[in-house]
Design a protein around this motif. Sequence first.
Motif, mmCIF file in Angstrom:
data_model
loop_
_atom_site.group_PDB
_atom_site.id
_atom_site.type_symbol
_atom_site.label_atom_id
_atom_site.label_comp_id
_atom_site.label_asym_id
_atom_site.label_seq_id
_atom_site.Cartn_x
_atom_site.Cartn_y
_atom_site.Cartn_z
ATOM 1 N N PRO A 1 0.810 -1.219 0.000
ATOM 2 C CA PRO A 1 0.000 0.000 0.000
ATOM 3 C C PRO A 1 0.843 1.268 0.000
ATOM 4 O O PRO A 1 1.886 1.322 0.664
ATOM 5 C CB PRO A 1 -0.818 -0.115 1.276
ATOM 6 N N GLU A 2 0.340 2.246 -0.729
ATOM 7 C CA GLU A 2 1.026 3.540 -0.758
ATOM 8 C C GLU A 2 0.848 4.240 0.581
ATOM 9 O O GLU A 2 1.773 4.821 1.116
ATOM 10 C CB GLU A 2 0.428 4.381 -1.890
ATOM 11 N N SER A 3 -0.390 4.218 1.065
ATOM 12 C CA SER A 3 -0.674 4.808 2.374
ATOM 13 C C SER A 3 -1.067 3.690 3.333
ATOM 14 O O SER A 3 -2.143 3.102 3.228
ATOM 15 C CB SER A 3 -1.818 5.823 2.275
ATOM 16 N N LEU A 4 -0.187 3.408 4.282
ATOM 17 C CA LEU A 4 -0.484 2.338 5.249
ATOM 18 C C LEU A 4 -1.673 2.727 6.117
ATOM 19 O O LEU A 4 -2.487 1.884 6.498
ATOM 20 C CB LEU A 4 0.754 2.087 6.121
ATOM 21 N N LYS A 5 -1.783 4.011 6.412
ATOM 22 C CA LYS A 5 -2.877 4.490 7.260
ATOM 23 C C LYS A 5 -4.223 4.228 6.588
ATOM 24 O O LYS A 5 -5.155 3.702 7.211
ATOM 25 C CB LYS A 5 -2.713 5.981 7.554
#
Lengths: 327, 185
Positions: free
Chosen positions: B63-67
């Motif tokens: 994922p690009e954004s883990l959040k």
Amino acid sequence: MNEEKIFEMIGCLDDEYLLESAPKSGIPVRRRRHFSALLAAAIAAASLLTVGGASAAYKLLAHKGSVEQYGISGEAESRLIVGTSSAENDHLRLTADTVLSDGYTVNIIFTLEALDEQGREYLNRSDVLAEGLPVMFYSTKESAVKDRSALRTYTKTNTKLSGGAFDEDDSGKGRTLTSEGAFAFIVRHYFGSNNPGKIYVMPEDKALCSMERTDDPSVFDGIYLELDVGKNQEVREFTDGTNRLLLSSMNITLIPDGDISTAVLKNSQNSETDFLLICKDGTEEIIHDQKGFTVYSNDYGYTYMRKAVDIDRVEKVIYWGIEFDPI
Amino acid sequence: MDDRKTVELFLSRDERAIRETEEKYGAYCRYIAGGILPSHEDCEECVADAITAVWNSIPPEEPESLKAYIGRITRNLALNRLKALNAGKRGGGVLTEALNELTECASDSSVERELDMKEMKKCIDSFIGGLSRKQRAVFVRRYWYLRTSVQIAEELGMTEGSVNVMLHRLRCELRKHLEREGYGS
């Protein structure tokens, strides 16, 4: 397009909008103007009772009222209440009113009191009043005091029992009550066969649960309790011929045996019935409003009572139509 | 540690990734799960399941954004758990309320177009992208994070009434948007 499809569509929202709208700071404080009816009832009830010498921990009426809300009174009280511990800083005082442990599961009733304006502001926060606050269990004092985030052992949650904190009445004039700025809550935790005997407890700033963790000072800094959570409750064992069921005044724990028990646990999701206690006098008692076990896995399942139960009165336990008789 | 490094820990099967994720995004996940599930115990289990799911899915995912990634997983797990807790019902609590509100945006058409994820994403992104930042915050917190209007009001410094009025207008706008996009009656 129906509403469920629209809801599904909203779930596809781009990461950018999702993150933009995520909370980035604590929830603003909103002062509560009206005194909690629950706490008022607790105080009223407690004022009618004699506080015995052995109940020194209940010198504050709110403490006694809190525990009574959980159905612990009279004869059961002397058997169930086993000791207290208290810790405070400039803002708040945390008292463990009661520790009830059947060895597998511990139930702790706490009272949190404000000692200054900052403490009162914390207790007045609507999220704290509505949801209580998380309490962390640690296995050593060092892990509790020195390195909270890195060495935490158990993440704990709780249910609020009573509450009431206000700074002013409708006319804006301040009031004074013994239990102003205090509320009680219960924390439950299942240790299973790994009960450490002793734990170190620290509350967690509610704000930290609503945003990313920071190193900001907490309103709870310096408050920790050392509690004995070893078995202090009588336990009776029941069986359906295959599985063991442990009954104590506050909890039911199922120790399953192989695939059959796993199937029993899974069935709990789809049934309309729940735990039923058949008493020796022929009466029946439903122990809580939930369906099935509160927490379960392949190794265990447990749930808790709505009110403390006198286990000596119980003849049989029925779980989802399956009868468990005393061993 | 930034997300990229944390994802690299996951990719290399380094268990420090789990601790990092819990430290950094545990509170965020609790915010999501706590808004959906009725008990703290369910919430805590859901967050633990979400972190496990991230561990099990990276790799192959990166994922690009883990959040955002763990946020979506947490939301899905929480909704599934809520439905299981309310078996036979519509989902219960906050979900039922949100769905009831969204009926205002629904069409009466008996013929439903099949939409794939890509189409749905494009449609909702074009709607959300056209809103002001404040409108977006209110709408997304209500229907993605499933916060109540009271909670949104407190979190964004608004009154409950103004949140409800804004949400009503946004639902009307969404209905018009769906009609323009060819999904209306």
